[in-house]
Design an enzyme around this catalytic site. Structure first.
Site, PDB file in Angstrom:
ATOM      1  CG  HIS A 158      -2.431  -1.224   1.194  1.00  0.00           C
ATOM      2  ND1 HIS A 158      -2.790  -0.686   0.147  1.00  0.00           N
ATOM      3  CD2 HIS A 158      -1.923  -2.071   1.943  1.00  0.00           C
ATOM      4  CE1 HIS A 158      -3.320  -2.303   0.506  1.00  0.00           C
ATOM      5  NE2 HIS A 158      -3.322  -3.047   1.318  1.00  0.00           N
ATOM      6  CG  ASP A 193      -2.672  -8.396   0.878  1.00  0.00           C
ATOM      7  OD1 ASP A 193      -1.731  -8.589   1.540  1.00  0.00           O
ATOM      8  OD2 ASP A 193      -4.212  -7.401   0.790  1.00  0.00           O
ATOM      9  CG  HIS A 195      -6.628  -5.245   1.804  1.00  0.00           C
ATOM     10  ND1 HIS A 195      -6.147  -5.687   3.284  1.00  0.00           N
ATOM     11  CD2 HIS A 195      -7.824  -4.610   2.276  1.00  0.00           C
ATOM     12  CE1 HIS A 195      -6.940  -5.425   3.967  1.00  0.00           C
ATOM     13  NE2 HIS A 195      -8.427  -5.253   3.228  1.00  0.00           N
ATOM     14  CG  ASP A 282      -4.610 -10.089   3.617  1.00  0.00           C
ATOM     15  OD1 ASP A 282      -4.608 -10.488   2.261  1.00  0.00           O
ATOM     16  OD2 ASP A 282      -4.587  -8.885   4.128  1.00  0.00           O
TER      17      ASP A 282
END
Length: 348
Positions: A158, A193, A195, A282
Site C-alpha cells: 500500500h 492479497d 486488498h 488474508d
C-alpha cells in the site's frame, strides 16, 4: 528455498488504528512474523538474515523527500507539546501539489494516507530491514536461486513513492521488482492479497517494464476504496501494463482460481524474465478482515498454479493476520508452489 528475515523487523509495534471511526488494536503485530517464520521453517525453508543493504534499495523506489520524512518524523513529533505517542495524521489534503508544509503535522498528513500506519520509535528501522529482506531475496534469485521468500514485516504494497498507508511504509514488492530489473528487461508482479496493491500500482503505473496484476476484494466497498478497479489499465507508456481483477466479497476457491487463470495468462503474454508474488494470505476464509473466502487447500492450489509458470520468483509477504489458519496457509501455499515450480523451472 530460503526465508529472509531479521528479528529487528519485529521492533515496530503499532498501538492502534481507526476502523469505521473506532479505535482498535492494530492487527499488524510482531506475532504475525513469528507465526509465519515458524511456518516457513516447518515447510522446509532455510532461515537467512539479510545483510544491511543501506538506503539504496528503498531509494530506487521512494522519493528522497519521503525517506527523509520517515527517518526523522518520530523525533520531530515528540517535540510537539501534547502530541500522541505515535505519529498519527489528523489532516489529509484533498490534493498534493507543489506546496509542501514545513510542520510535522502537515507533513504527516501529506505522507500518510490513513491512520493504519502509525510511526513509532522503531518503525523506520524495521521498515528498512523489511525492505532489505525483499531486496536480498531478489539478489538470491538473480544469483541463481529458482525462488526465495522474503518475510517482509511490516508489509509494503500500500506504500506509494511518497505515501504510507494500510500498515505499509516501504514498498517491498516494488523494491524486489526493481532489483530484478537489473537482470532482466521485464518483471511481473502478481498481488494475491485480499486488498488491492494500490501503492505498487502507483509506483509502476506509467512504466512498461513492470507488469502489475492484482486479485483482490472489490474496492467499491472494501479498502483501499479509491484504487483497484478494473478500468485502471496504466497511463502513458504504462497503458495496458496494469491489470486489476476485483472479486465479489466472499469469493471462494473456485472463483479465485478462475481469476488467477486470467492473471497468469496476462503474465505469460508479457513474457517476463522474473516474477514477484505479493503474497497476501488474508484472502483466507477465517482472516479477521473477512473479504474473501479462500480455504487452506485453496492456497495450495493457488501455489500450484503460480508455480507452473516456472519463472525465477521472489515471494514477498504482504497481509495475512493472526488467526488459527495463518501458518497453515503459508505452508499450504509453499508446498503447492514448490511442487510445481521445481518441475516447471527445471530446478529438480
Amino acid at each position: 528455498m530460503k526465508v529472509m528475515f531479521d528479528a529487528a523487523q519485529k521492533r515496530h509495534y503499532p498501538g492502534f488504528f481507526l476502523t469505521s471511526g473506532a479505535r482498535a488494536p492494530n492487527p499488524e503485530t510482531p506475532a504475525r512474523a513469528d507465526i509465519l517464520h515458524d511456518a516457513a521453517r516447518a515447510a522446509g525453508l532455510t532461515p537467512e538474515v539479510p545483510p544491511d543493504l543501506g538506503l539504496a534499495p528503498a531509494a530506487a523506489i521512494h522519493t528522497p523527500e519521503y525517506l527523509s520524512f520517515l527517518k526523522g518524523i518520530f523525533a520531530r513529533w515528540q517535540r510537539i507539546e501534547g502530541a500522541s505517542e505515535e505519529v498519527i495524521p489528523n489532516i489529509h489534503p484533498d490534493r498534493r501539489g507543489s506546496a509542501y508544509p514545513l510542520s510535522a503535522v502537515g507533513q504527516a498528513g501529506y505522507h500518510m494516507a490513513d491512520t493504519s500506519c502509525p510511526i513509532g520509535t522503531e518503525t523506520y528501522a524495521a521498515a528498512l530491514r523489511s525492505a532489505h529482506a525483499a531486496a536480498h531475496a531478489a539478489h538470491r534469485v538473480m544469483e541463481g536461486e529458482s525462488a526465495a521468500y522474503a518475510l517482509c514485516r511490516p508489509p509494503g504494497h500500500h506504500a506509494f513513492k511518497d505515501l504510507a498507508g494500510g500498515f505499509c511504509y516501504l514498498n517491498n514488492s516494488a523494491i524486489a521488482a526493481q532489483v530484478l530489473r537489473a537482470n532482466t528487461p521485464r518483471v511481473a508482479i502478481l498481488d494475491i492479497d485480499v486488498h488491492h496493491g494500490n501503492g505498487t500500482q502507483g509506483v509502476f503505473y506509467d512504466r512498461a517494464d513492470v507488469l502489475t496484476v492484482s486479485l483482490h476484494a472489490d474496492p467499491a466497498r472494501f479498502y483501499p476504496f479509491f484504487w483497484g478497479h478494473d478500468d485502471e489499465r496504466g497511463e502513458g507508456p504504462g497503458l495496458g501494463y496494469n491489470f486489476n481483477l476485483p472479486l465479489a466479497r466472499k469469493t471462494g476457491d473456485e472463483g479465485f482460481l478462475a481469476a488467477l487463470d486470467r492473471a497468469l495468462s496476462r503474465i505469460a503474454a508479457f513474457c517476463p524474465g522474473a516474477l514477484v508474488i505479493a503474497l497476501g494470505l488474508d484472502a483466507y476464509e477465517g482472516d479477521p478482515f473477512a473479504g474473501l473466502s479462500v480455504s487452506t487447500p485453496g492456497f495450495r492450489r493457488i501455489g500450484e498454479q503460480i508455480g507452473q509458470l516456472g519463472l525465477p520468483t521472489v515471494l514477498v509477504q504482504e497481509g495475512g493476520y493472526v488467526c488459527d489458519g495463518l501458518g497453515g496457509n503459508l505452508i499450504a501455499f509453499l508446498d503447492g508452489f514448490g511442487a510445481t515450480h521445481r518441475v516447471a523451472s527445471g530446478a529438480g
